[in-house]
Design a protein around this motif. Sequence first.
Motif, PDB file in Angstrom:
ATOM      1  N   GLU A 326       0.856  -1.189   0.000  1.00  0.00           N
ATOM      2  CA  GLU A 326       0.000   0.000   0.000  1.00  0.00           C
ATOM      3  C   GLU A 326       0.894   1.241   0.000  1.00  0.00           C
ATOM      4  O   GLU A 326       1.852   1.324   0.767  1.00  0.00           O
ATOM      5  N   LEU A 327       0.595   2.198  -0.872  1.00  0.00           N
ATOM      6  CA  LEU A 327       1.411   3.409  -0.989  1.00  0.00           C
ATOM      7  C   LEU A 327       0.523   4.642  -0.778  1.00  0.00           C
ATOM      8  O   LEU A 327       0.147   5.318  -1.738  1.00  0.00           O
ATOM      9  N   PRO A 328       0.199   4.953   0.484  1.00  0.00           N
ATOM     10  CA  PRO A 328      -0.672   6.105   0.748  1.00  0.00           C
ATOM     11  C   PRO A 328       0.121   7.401   0.915  1.00  0.00           C
ATOM     12  O   PRO A 328       1.242   7.408   1.430  1.00  0.00           O
ATOM     13  N   ILE A 329      -0.459   8.496   0.464  1.00  0.00           N
ATOM     14  CA  ILE A 329       0.089   9.822   0.711  1.00  0.00           C
ATOM     15  C   ILE A 329      -1.019  10.648   1.341  1.00  0.00           C
ATOM     16  O   ILE A 329      -2.184  10.563   0.927  1.00  0.00           O
ATOM     17  N   GLY A 330      -0.665  11.437   2.364  1.00  0.00           N
ATOM     18  CA  GLY A 330      -1.710  12.165   3.062  1.00  0.00           C
ATOM     19  C   GLY A 330      -1.192  13.346   3.855  1.00  0.00           C
ATOM     20  O   GLY A 330      -0.025  13.739   3.742  1.00  0.00           O
ATOM     21  N   ILE A 352      -2.757   0.613  -4.296  1.00  0.00           N
ATOM     22  CA  ILE A 352      -2.294  -0.673  -3.774  1.00  0.00           C
ATOM     23  C   ILE A 352      -1.721  -1.483  -4.935  1.00  0.00           C
ATOM     24  O   ILE A 352      -2.374  -1.655  -5.974  1.00  0.00           O
ATOM     25  N   PHE A 353      -0.478  -1.945  -4.754  1.00  0.00           N
ATOM     26  CA  PHE A 353       0.204  -2.720  -5.785  1.00  0.00           C
ATOM     27  C   PHE A 353       0.390  -4.148  -5.284  1.00  0.00           C
ATOM     28  O   PHE A 353       0.900  -4.363  -4.173  1.00  0.00           O
ATOM     29  N   THR A 381      -7.983  -2.540 -10.459  1.00  0.00           N
ATOM     30  CA  THR A 381      -7.207  -1.522  -9.744  1.00  0.00           C
ATOM     31  C   THR A 381      -7.561  -1.532  -8.261  1.00  0.00           C
ATOM     32  O   THR A 381      -8.731  -1.628  -7.889  1.00  0.00           O
ATOM     33  N   SER A 382      -6.554  -1.421  -7.407  1.00  0.00           N
ATOM     34  CA  SER A 382      -6.756  -1.448  -5.960  1.00  0.00           C
ATOM     35  C   SER A 382      -6.362  -0.114  -5.343  1.00  0.00           C
ATOM     36  O   SER A 382      -5.412   0.538  -5.787  1.00  0.00           O
ATOM     37  N   SER A 383      -7.087   0.292  -4.302  1.00  0.00           N
ATOM     38  CA  SER A 383      -6.806   1.576  -3.660  1.00  0.00           C
ATOM     39  C   SER A 383      -7.386   1.576  -2.249  1.00  0.00           C
ATOM     40  O   SER A 383      -8.121   0.666  -1.860  1.00  0.00           O
ATOM     41  N   ALA A 384      -7.039   2.627  -1.498  1.00  0.00           N
ATOM     42  CA  ALA A 384      -7.521   2.728  -0.120  1.00  0.00           C
ATOM     43  C   ALA A 384      -7.627   4.188   0.304  1.00  0.00           C
ATOM     44  O   ALA A 384      -6.791   5.019  -0.066  1.00  0.00           O
TER      45      ALA A 384
END
Length: 426
Positions: A326-330, A352-353, A381-384
Amino acid sequence: MKAMSFALFLFTINLFAQVKFEKGYFIDNQNQKVECLIKNKDWIGTPTEIEYKLSDTSQSNTILLENINEFRIDETNHYYRRYKVLIDKNTDVPTDHFVEGAYFLRIILEGKVSLLEYPQDGLLFYEIEKGKAKQLKYKKYVDTDAKVREDNSFRKELFENLKCDNITFEKALNLKYEKRELIKFFETYNKCQNADYENLNKHKTTGKFNLKALAGINFNKNIVPNVNFVIGGGTDEKKFNPESSAQSSIALGLELEVLLPFNKNKWAIILSPTFSTYKSSSSKTYYNAMGAYYTITSPSSGGTPVTVYSTYDFRLDTEYSYSYIELPIGIRRYFYLNENSKWFVDGSYGMIFHAKKPVEKIDFEKIRTSNIEPDDIEIKTSSAVKLGLGYTFKDKYSVALNYYVSKTLSNSSGNSFSLLVSYNFL
């Protein structure tokens, strides 16, 4: 919409954040100096008002900036004075548009000759005679030939008015319109004149970096596969969704935190690559799930065809397994409790990769029927999107609880929680 709601949430909390009252003073329009404690909000620009106390135990009062001529908070870069100046805010056109007005300028360096700034537009001024400031002229614009031009008139201005053996024409000619370089230039001049000076910019809040190791647990019980199972056809078609029995999993990663250079480093940008796994399996039998009409001929009907209704059962077995990064930026907002403790809220969005090809298996046991067909399954495609609440001790140790507003893993999605602890290496 979720991002807007979170931004509003952060803004609302910010209204109630605790900020220290620090020693300082202000001078009102009657030229009366008031020694007091001023609430230091570590402004980026010039505030419109200040909140102050006459003592630690007294009630706070608010005074508009229009009612004062000067204020300062000790040991900070917040030192402002009202000046009547000619100001040209049109720095992207070649022609001058000076307008006279009264403006609060921030004092960057104070000495025999002082360097000043109009923070809202980043315009720089200098003061030779007490109370009289002049804008340092600099323009950068595109001419009629689509070429970028610069007007560096401030160099000639400073060279002609600040004569000193240590300030050569070459040095003035190469001077850039940047605070760092101009501070050095004004320091050189004041030293040359054996004049006392103070560099207020050294007290400015600076950006910082933190690098943290993360470890924790994901609780993924609410994530379910997004696959429909179609039974029958036409008006008799029905769809069923498999259930989930997800388990907790370990999460490991790093976090890069960039503390922004204002508001006492209370705001930060975060980037948190994290490796996790997720597994889900289910098995369910559907009894009398579907019916169908059959035409039969039986001896009891005398050979006449008879239509009868028959029901049937079936079982669905599913297995889902993911290993992913998971590669979140915030953005994160800190709230200080004391010198060693602070809590924070944050929000992030990330892609999300998959570290390896996901396992998405479906098995059927047909019971007294056929025509059971699953929807086509393909990797998506995956994301969070997640919100977090945490606590930090001595800027080294942190614990955080994260709630995933939305989490999609290829063909599975839903809500989940994670509990993470971290250690700051820097």
